[in-house]
Design an enzyme around this catalytic site. Sequence first.
Site, PDB file in Angstrom:
ATOM      1  N   CYS A 125       0.828  -1.199   0.000  1.00  0.00           N
ATOM      2  CA  CYS A 125       0.000   0.000   0.000  1.00  0.00           C
ATOM      3  C   CYS A 125       0.867   1.255   0.000  1.00  0.00           C
ATOM      4  O   CYS A 125       2.032   1.222  -0.415  1.00  0.00           O
ATOM      5  CB  CYS A 125      -0.981  -0.011   1.168  1.00  0.00           C
ATOM      6  SG  CYS A 125      -2.340   1.167   0.942  1.00  0.00           S
ATOM      7  N   ASP A 194      -3.503   1.424  10.010  1.00  0.00           N
ATOM      8  CA  ASP A 194      -4.723   2.226  10.135  1.00  0.00           C
ATOM      9  C   ASP A 194      -5.182   2.277  11.576  1.00  0.00           C
ATOM     10  O   ASP A 194      -5.625   3.311  12.069  1.00  0.00           O
ATOM     11  CB  ASP A 194      -5.834   1.659   9.254  1.00  0.00           C
ATOM     12  CG  ASP A 194      -5.735   2.261   7.871  1.00  0.00           C
ATOM     13  OD1 ASP A 194      -4.839   1.853   7.117  1.00  0.00           O
ATOM     14  OD2 ASP A 194      -6.505   3.190   7.585  1.00  0.00           O
TER      15      ASP A 194
HETATM   16  C1  RUB Z   1      -3.943   3.217   3.343  1.00  0.00           C
HETATM   17  C2  RUB Z   1      -3.198   2.248   4.184  1.00  0.00           C
HETATM   18  C3  RUB Z   1      -1.954   2.768   4.843  1.00  0.00           C
HETATM   19  C4  RUB Z   1      -2.331   3.254   6.251  1.00  0.00           C
HETATM   20  C5  RUB Z   1      -1.195   4.016   6.899  1.00  0.00           C
HETATM   21  O1  RUB Z   1      -5.192   2.710   2.933  1.00  0.00           O
HETATM   22  O2  RUB Z   1      -3.598   1.128   4.421  1.00  0.00           O
HETATM   23  O3  RUB Z   1      -1.000   1.741   4.971  1.00  0.00           O
HETATM   24  O4  RUB Z   1      -3.451   4.101   6.177  1.00  0.00           O
HETATM   25  O5  RUB Z   1      -0.897   5.180   6.155  1.00  0.00           O
HETATM   26  P1  RUB Z   1      -6.154   3.643   2.023  1.00  0.00           P
HETATM   27  P2  RUB Z   1      -0.121   6.408   6.822  1.00  0.00           P
HETATM   28  O6  RUB Z   1      -5.401   3.979   0.777  1.00  0.00           O
HETATM   29  O7  RUB Z   1      -7.353   2.779   1.778  1.00  0.00           O
HETATM   30  O8  RUB Z   1      -6.484   4.856   2.838  1.00  0.00           O
HETATM   31  O9  RUB Z   1       1.179   5.894   7.327  1.00  0.00           O
HETATM   32  O10 RUB Z   1       0.048   7.395   5.698  1.00  0.00           O
HETATM   33  O11 RUB Z   1      -0.965   6.927   7.924  1.00  0.00           O
END
Ligand code: RUB
Length: 302
Positions: A125, A194
């Site tokens: 991701c 998340d």
């Molecule tokens: C994003 C995702 C990221 C986490 C952490 O999912 O799974 O790994 O949100 O991101 P989506 P961060 O694209 O569905 O929002 O480290 O930027 O908080």
Amino acid sequence: MDIEETASKIEDMTIRGAGRIARAAAAALGEYAESTSDMKLKEFLESISNAAQRLVSTRPTAISLHNGVRITLRGVDSRKDFKSARALVISNAAAFVEHSNSAVEKVGQLAPALMKKPGKVITICNSSAAVSAMVACHKAGKVTGVYACETRPRRQGLITARELSEAGVPVTLIVDSAMRYVMPEVSIAFVGTDTLESDGSVINKIGTHLLAATARDFKVPFYACAETYKFLPSSKIGRRVEIEKRSSREIVSNAEIPGSVEIFNPVFDRVPPELVTGIITEVGVIKPADAIKIIKKYLGGI
Ligand code: RUB
């Protein structure tokens, strides 16, 4: 950006990633408070609470969003007049955004010590915290390359590949199902988060559990990057975060498949603590079993 515009952009994923949506929501509440003038305290509290509800209704799984909104509104109920309530929301919002940005940077700074020698990294991701970790490791001379999983269906892995490449980190994009094929070459896994539950479970993009299990099979350390506002306070009394299900059209268009085929699109999954080597927070690298301590120490009263 106003509340409705921010909420719509979070819903349609123009603004995405747990940290970014939390910062956008906090900033929108701050801007909303700034836009208000001379109203009754009760009216202000009602309208800011409606705005908060609209923002948290957008995506259920990123607890950072819920925590960011709660932290922004912390203490506002006990204010005696409109002016001081308004001023508190404005200053809380600014403080949250600043804290969040610096937490992402600090997570990065703690990562290089976790790589004993130079090697390959795998990620899934697009996580600002995991990218921060990988860029810091590369600057420390520890990264010979990154495997970025494509991340079906929304392909956020392409964003990661672009960001790493722009930062000068050698990166190879792979389809998610190639993760096992490349794992023998990999030294460490860094992923975003998340939500972090009190037992140390890591909730992140669908496929993260598969990545953690594959890493374990090859004895590759698996680290989640999780700023403290990603921990779920109510999980200490047993609450589990809801896993978001999104439209089937993110996977396949109606024209591509007969209507009789059901399509299921859960977009996050839960990595059990036994697959997690450590959690990198802005206050240090912890073991999953210590998640509860972070909740007690840093998330009291929200
Ligand atoms: C994003 C995702 C990221 C986490 C952490 O999912 O799974 O790994 O949100 O991101 P989506 P961060 O694209 O569905 O929002 O480290 O930027 O908080």
